[in-house]
Design a protein around this motif. Structure first.
Motif, PDB file in Angstrom:
ATOM      1  N   PHE A 146       0.672  -1.017   0.027  1.00  0.00           N
ATOM      2  CA  PHE A 146      -0.526  -0.158   0.299  1.00  0.00           C
ATOM      3  C   PHE A 146       1.268   1.223   0.312  1.00  0.00           C
ATOM      4  O   PHE A 146       2.538   1.208   0.457  1.00  0.00           O
ATOM      5  CB  PHE A 146      -1.020  -0.071   1.642  1.00  0.00           C
ATOM      6  N   ARG A 147       0.957   1.802  -0.143  1.00  0.00           N
ATOM      7  CA  ARG A 147       0.961   3.644   0.116  1.00  0.00           C
ATOM      8  C   ARG A 147       0.073   4.465   0.467  1.00  0.00           C
ATOM      9  O   ARG A 147      -1.141   4.702   0.253  1.00  0.00           O
ATOM     10  CB  ARG A 147       1.673   3.860  -1.587  1.00  0.00           C
ATOM     11  N   GLN A 148       0.644   5.582   1.112  1.00  0.00           N
ATOM     12  CA  GLN A 148      -0.233   6.630   1.214  1.00  0.00           C
ATOM     13  C   GLN A 148       1.048   7.682   1.124  1.00  0.00           C
ATOM     14  O   GLN A 148       2.115   8.369   1.633  1.00  0.00           O
ATOM     15  CB  GLN A 148      -0.327   6.908   3.078  1.00  0.00           C
ATOM     16  N   ALA A 149       0.292   8.856   0.366  1.00  0.00           N
ATOM     17  CA  ALA A 149       0.633  10.742  -0.072  1.00  0.00           C
ATOM     18  C   ALA A 149      -0.028  10.893   1.721  1.00  0.00           C
ATOM     19  O   ALA A 149      -0.902  11.494   1.339  1.00  0.00           O
ATOM     20  CB  ALA A 149       0.795  10.737  -1.062  1.00  0.00           C
ATOM     21  N   PRO A 150       0.764  12.294   1.592  1.00  0.00           N
ATOM     22  CA  PRO A 150       0.639  13.568   2.367  1.00  0.00           C
ATOM     23  C   PRO A 150      -0.489  13.982   1.999  1.00  0.00           C
ATOM     24  O   PRO A 150      -0.794  13.888   0.424  1.00  0.00           O
ATOM     25  CB  PRO A 150       2.186  14.442   2.215  1.00  0.00           C
ATOM     26  N   GLY A 151      -1.631  13.911   2.971  1.00  0.00           N
ATOM     27  CA  GLY A 151      -3.059  14.628   2.990  1.00  0.00           C
ATOM     28  C   GLY A 151      -4.204  13.986   1.984  1.00  0.00           C
ATOM     29  O   GLY A 151      -5.398  13.771   1.392  1.00  0.00           O
ATOM     30  N   LYS A 152      -3.554  12.142   1.511  1.00  0.00           N
ATOM     31  CA  LYS A 152      -4.487  11.203   0.629  1.00  0.00           C
ATOM     32  C   LYS A 152      -4.526  10.242   2.214  1.00  0.00           C
ATOM     33  O   LYS A 152      -4.029  10.156   2.458  1.00  0.00           O
ATOM     34  CB  LYS A 152      -3.302  10.995  -0.803  1.00  0.00           C
ATOM     35  N   GLU A 153      -5.360   9.789   1.389  1.00  0.00           N
ATOM     36  CA  GLU A 153      -6.117   7.984   2.143  1.00  0.00           C
ATOM     37  C   GLU A 153      -4.693   6.856   1.093  1.00  0.00           C
ATOM     38  O   GLU A 153      -4.390   6.969   0.396  1.00  0.00           O
ATOM     39  CB  GLU A 153      -7.576   7.151   1.465  1.00  0.00           C
ATOM     40  N   ARG A 154      -4.641   6.123   2.718  1.00  0.00           N
ATOM     41  CA  ARG A 154      -3.506   5.143   2.520  1.00  0.00           C
ATOM     42  C   ARG A 154      -4.946   3.949   1.091  1.00  0.00           C
ATOM     43  O   ARG A 154      -5.428   3.385   0.721  1.00  0.00           O
ATOM     44  CB  ARG A 154      -3.181   3.587   3.296  1.00  0.00           C
ATOM     45  N   GLU A 155      -3.527   3.848  -0.453  1.00  0.00           N
ATOM     46  CA  GLU A 155      -4.408   2.665  -1.432  1.00  0.00           C
ATOM     47  C   GLU A 155      -3.359   1.781  -1.869  1.00  0.00           C
ATOM     48  O   GLU A 155      -2.441   1.910  -1.405  1.00  0.00           O
ATOM     49  CB  GLU A 155      -3.946   4.097  -2.854  1.00  0.00           C
ATOM     50  N   GLY A 156      -3.988   1.295  -2.097  1.00  0.00           N
ATOM     51  CA  GLY A 156      -3.445  -0.499  -2.282  1.00  0.00           C
ATOM     52  C   GLY A 156      -2.961  -0.441  -3.679  1.00  0.00           C
ATOM     53  O   GLY A 156      -3.461   0.065  -4.873  1.00  0.00           O
ATOM     54  N   VAL A 157      -1.131  -0.824  -3.923  1.00  0.00           N
ATOM     55  CA  VAL A 157      -1.044  -0.996  -5.091  1.00  0.00           C
ATOM     56  C   VAL A 157      -0.377  -2.112  -5.963  1.00  0.00           C
ATOM     57  O   VAL A 157      -0.687  -2.562  -6.973  1.00  0.00           O
ATOM     58  CB  VAL A 157       0.897  -0.465  -4.788  1.00  0.00           C
ATOM     59  N   ALA A 158      -0.007  -2.662  -5.169  1.00  0.00           N
ATOM     60  CA  ALA A 158       0.081  -4.307  -5.333  1.00  0.00           C
ATOM     61  C   ALA A 158      -0.795  -5.311  -4.710  1.00  0.00           C
ATOM     62  O   ALA A 158       0.035  -5.450  -3.498  1.00  0.00           O
ATOM     63  CB  ALA A 158       1.213  -4.589  -5.983  1.00  0.00           C
ATOM     64  N   ARG A 159      -1.522  -6.439  -4.676  1.00  0.00           N
ATOM     65  CA  ARG A 159      -1.462  -7.427  -4.001  1.00  0.00           C
ATOM     66  C   ARG A 159      -0.938  -8.863  -4.638  1.00  0.00           C
ATOM     67  O   ARG A 159      -1.186  -8.643  -5.733  1.00  0.00           O
ATOM     68  CB  ARG A 159      -3.070  -7.660  -3.682  1.00  0.00           C
ATOM     69  N   ILE A 160      -0.502  -9.832  -4.046  1.00  0.00           N
ATOM     70  CA  ILE A 160      -0.162 -11.269  -4.260  1.00  0.00           C
ATOM     71  C   ILE A 160      -0.462 -12.302  -3.314  1.00  0.00           C
ATOM     72  O   ILE A 160      -0.216 -11.893  -2.265  1.00  0.00           O
ATOM     73  CB  ILE A 160       0.610 -11.260  -4.538  1.00  0.00           C
ATOM     74  N   SER A 161      -1.313 -13.519  -3.622  1.00  0.00           N
ATOM     75  CA  SER A 161      -2.160 -14.266  -2.728  1.00  0.00           C
ATOM     76  C   SER A 161      -1.645 -15.491  -2.682  1.00  0.00           C
ATOM     77  O   SER A 161       0.001 -15.328  -3.285  1.00  0.00           O
ATOM     78  CB  SER A 161      -3.060 -14.934  -3.935  1.00  0.00           C
ATOM     79  N   ALA A 162      -1.474 -16.093  -1.524  1.00  0.00           N
ATOM     80  CA  ALA A 162      -0.644 -17.493  -0.739  1.00  0.00           C
ATOM     81  C   ALA A 162      -0.105 -18.313  -2.511  1.00  0.00           C
ATOM     82  O   ALA A 162       1.803 -18.548  -2.072  1.00  0.00           O
ATOM     83  CB  ALA A 162      -0.940 -18.042   0.043  1.00  0.00           C
ATOM     84  N   LEU A 163      -0.904 -17.641  -3.387  1.00  0.00           N
ATOM     85  CA  LEU A 163      -0.068 -19.342  -4.621  1.00  0.00           C
ATOM     86  C   LEU A 163      -0.098 -18.697  -5.721  1.00  0.00           C
ATOM     87  O   LEU A 163       0.556 -18.705  -6.307  1.00  0.00           O
ATOM     88  CB  LEU A 163      -1.812 -19.412  -4.811  1.00  0.00           C
ATOM     89  N   GLY A 164       0.236 -17.047  -5.662  1.00  0.00           N
ATOM     90  CA  GLY A 164       0.600 -16.610  -6.582  1.00  0.00           C
ATOM     91  C   GLY A 164       0.346 -15.504  -7.669  1.00  0.00           C
ATOM     92  O   GLY A 164       0.837 -14.840  -7.678  1.00  0.00           O
ATOM     93  N   THR A 165      -1.067 -15.705  -7.477  1.00  0.00           N
ATOM     94  CA  THR A 165      -1.341 -15.005  -7.758  1.00  0.00           C
ATOM     95  C   THR A 165      -1.256 -13.166  -7.899  1.00  0.00           C
ATOM     96  O   THR A 165      -1.968 -12.961  -6.546  1.00  0.00           O
ATOM     97  CB  THR A 165      -3.506 -14.822  -7.719  1.00  0.00           C
TER      98      THR A 165
END
Length: 122
Positions: A39-58
């Motif tokens: 996740f990432r969060q810039a000043p004054g902004k909400e935390r947003e998802g950038v990338a995710r990966i499941s336990a199986l690699g998806t």
């Protein structure tokens, strides 16, 4: 308990690349149970998802960074990597490694790293 430790942040010029790493550890961590995410969060902004990966690699990459960022995990070394290419000033933010049984949104995350700063200059 699960501990997440990020590394690899820094300052780079627009168009450059950075590689973020995260090591997961702790008695409560099992690689085949948890999804991992950035996740990432810039000043004054909400935390947003950038990338995710499941336990199986998806892997799922956010539209805002698709084609520029790649995510991977190594379930033996318990590591998560975010390769960031063609960086833009709008990518400037604190980047957080995250783990949870679900990683679709920040509210579902069970564990957070301390964050690593990424700064992209023009």
């Amino acid at each position: 308990q699960v501990q997440l430790v990020e590394s690899g942040g820094g300052s780079v010029q627009s168009g450059g690349s950075l590689r973020l790493s995260c090591i997961a550890s702790g008695s409560g961590y099992t690689s085949n149970r948890y999804c991992l995410a950035w996740f990432r969060q810039a000043p004054g902004k909400e935390r947003e998802g950038v990338a995710r990966i499941s336990a199986l690699g998806t892997a799922v990459i956010a539209n805002s960074v698709k084609g520029r960022f790649n995510v991977s995990r190594d379930n033996v070394a318990n590591t998560l990597v975010l390769q960031m290419n063609s960086l833009k000033p709008e990518d400037t933010a604190m980047y957080y490694c995250a783990a949870g049984e679900w990683c679709y949104s920040a509210t579902e995350i069970g564990y957070w790293g301390q964050g690593t700063q990424v700064t992209v200059s023009t």
